[in-house]
Write an enzyme that holds these catalytic residues in place. Structure first.
Site, PDB file in Angstrom:
ATOM      1  N   GLY A   1       1.970   2.583  -3.223  1.00 51.53           N
ATOM      2  CA  GLY A   1       1.879   3.219  -4.531  1.00 51.53           C
ATOM      3  C   GLY A   1       2.504   2.474  -5.687  1.00 51.53           C
TER       4      GLY A   1
ATOM      5  N   GLY B   1       5.087  -6.842  -8.430  1.00 46.24           N
ATOM      6  CA  GLY B   1       5.024  -7.835  -7.371  1.00 46.24           C
ATOM      7  C   GLY B   1       3.922  -7.569  -6.370  1.00 46.24           C
TER       8      GLY B   1
ATOM      9  N   PRO C   1       2.779  12.198  -7.111  1.00 49.24           N
ATOM     10  CA  PRO C   1       2.040  12.949  -6.096  1.00 49.24           C
ATOM     11  C   PRO C   1       0.898  12.146  -5.488  1.00 49.24           C
ATOM     12  CG  PRO C   1       1.472  13.730  -8.294  1.00 49.24           C
ATOM     13  CD  PRO C   1       2.615  12.778  -8.462  1.00 49.24           C
ATOM     14  N   ALA C   2       0.647  12.365  -4.217  1.00 48.43           N
ATOM     15  CA  ALA C   2      -0.498  11.749  -3.558  1.00 48.43           C
ATOM     16  C   ALA C   2      -1.764  12.142  -4.303  1.00 48.43           C
ATOM     17  CB  ALA C   2      -0.570  12.214  -2.105  1.00 48.43           C
ATOM     18  N   GLY C   3      -2.676  11.197  -4.439  1.00 49.25           N
ATOM     19  CA  GLY C   3      -3.934  11.481  -5.125  1.00 49.25           C
ATOM     20  C   GLY C   3      -3.879  11.334  -6.625  1.00 49.25           C
TER      21      GLY C   3
ATOM     22  N   GLY D   1       3.429  -6.666  -2.398  1.00 45.54           N
ATOM     23  CA  GLY D   1       4.153  -6.230  -1.204  1.00 45.54           C
ATOM     24  C   GLY D   1       5.610  -5.961  -1.501  1.00 45.54           C
TER      25      GLY D   1
ATOM     26  N   LYS E   1       0.830  -9.166 -13.573  1.00 44.71           N
ATOM     27  CA  LYS E   1       0.654  -9.305 -12.126  1.00 44.71           C
ATOM     28  C   LYS E   1       0.722 -10.798 -11.813  1.00 44.71           C
ATOM     29  CE  LYS E   1      -0.467  -7.669  -7.979  1.00 44.71           C
ATOM     30  NZ  LYS E   1       0.299  -6.613  -7.267  1.00 44.71           N
TER      31      LYS E   1
ATOM     32  N   GLU F   1       0.819  -1.220   0.000  1.00 43.36           N
ATOM     33  CA  GLU F   1       0.000   0.000   0.000  1.00 43.36           C
ATOM     34  C   GLU F   1       0.852   1.269   0.000  1.00 43.36           C
ATOM     35  OE1 GLU F   1      -3.245  -0.129  -0.413  1.00 43.36           O
ATOM     36  OE2 GLU F   1      -3.223  -2.316  -0.348  1.00 43.36           O
TER      37      GLU F   1
END
Length: 241
Positions: free
Chosen positions: A14, A111, A201-203, A113, A37, A12
């Site tokens: 990014g 990957g 950037p966040a978001g 994690g 994936k 978690e």
């Protein structure tokens, strides 16, 4: 680099958005891109996974492949055992990536994690699959307090396995970064002995596909197809420490 493995210093942080940014940047300049994936965990059979999220963000035609899916939000080996389903080993991951690389310019393998999360009961990891192909590994890290230690440990694990580290990307750069985050910009290359190759950037995942594609090159360094200048970015933020 035809095949690029994308891992993280944890979960978690990014990875999927960073992978989508690389895909968007590559597609925009005309490369064909495949996303792989190996093992999707923590979602049901009919729920959208990371491959769907990358396709949504990119908004272009993208080959997305998922090798296995397990419902529990656990390491792939554990999730497979609990579900009574087959695991995915490094040979299967490497074979799938090589097949995609034969018909695409770039293959991005994301990957689950961190680098040493187990994929099967033999203890195989994403690093083993990257080793089979001789492919570089890009590491996604958080920005703030604690990032330096986990980033350094991941870099050491790659060196111990004689794997090439492409560099590090900050997966979610905050709008108002605190002092540890700003300080880490300068310290990450020294701690990891690898370059900082971007800051998303966040978001960013809330952007429309058009806006995401237009902005993505500005988050990534030229080594991974973008325009981002690590020295300039670091100078801006470290000047206010």
């Amino acid at each position: 680099m035809t095949v690029l493995f994308v891992t993280g210093t944890g979960t978690e942080i990014g990875k999927t958005v960073v992978t989508a940014a690389i895909a968007a940047t590559s597609l925009t300049v005309g490369f064909s891109v495949a996303y792989l994936k190996p093992a999707q965990t923590g979602i049901g059979p009919d729920e959208p996974g990371d491959a769907d999220e990358v396709s949504r963000l990119v908004g272009f035609e993208l080959t997305g492949v998922e090798l296995a899916r397990y419902p529990d939000p656990l390491a792939p080996a554990t999730a497979a055992r609990r579900a009574g389903l087959p695991t995915v080993g490094p040979a299967e991951i490497a074979e799938a990536a090589a097949k995609l690389a034969a018909v695409h310019d770039i293959v991005l393998v994301e990957g689950a994690g961190g680098l040493l999360v187990r994929f099967d009961e033999e203890g195989s990891t994403l690093a083993d699959a990257a080793k089979m192909l001789g492919s570089p590994v890009l590491v996604v890290t958080p920005a703030g307090l604690g990032a330096l230690n986990t980033a350094a440990l991941t870099a050491d694990a790659l060196r111990a396995r004689a794997l090439s580290c492409a560099g590090f990307v900050i997966g979610s750069w905050p709008d108002n970064p605190d002092m540890p985050a700003r300080s880490n910009l300068a310290d990450l290359p020294a701690y990891t002995r690898n370059p900082l190759l971007g800051a998303v950037p966040a978001g960013a995942s809330a952007l429309t596909p058009d806006a995401f594609r237009q902005a993505a090159p500005g988050w990534l360094a030229p080594r991974i197809g973008g325009l981002w200048d690590a020295d300039a970015f670091t100078a801006i933020w470290t000047s206010v420490i």
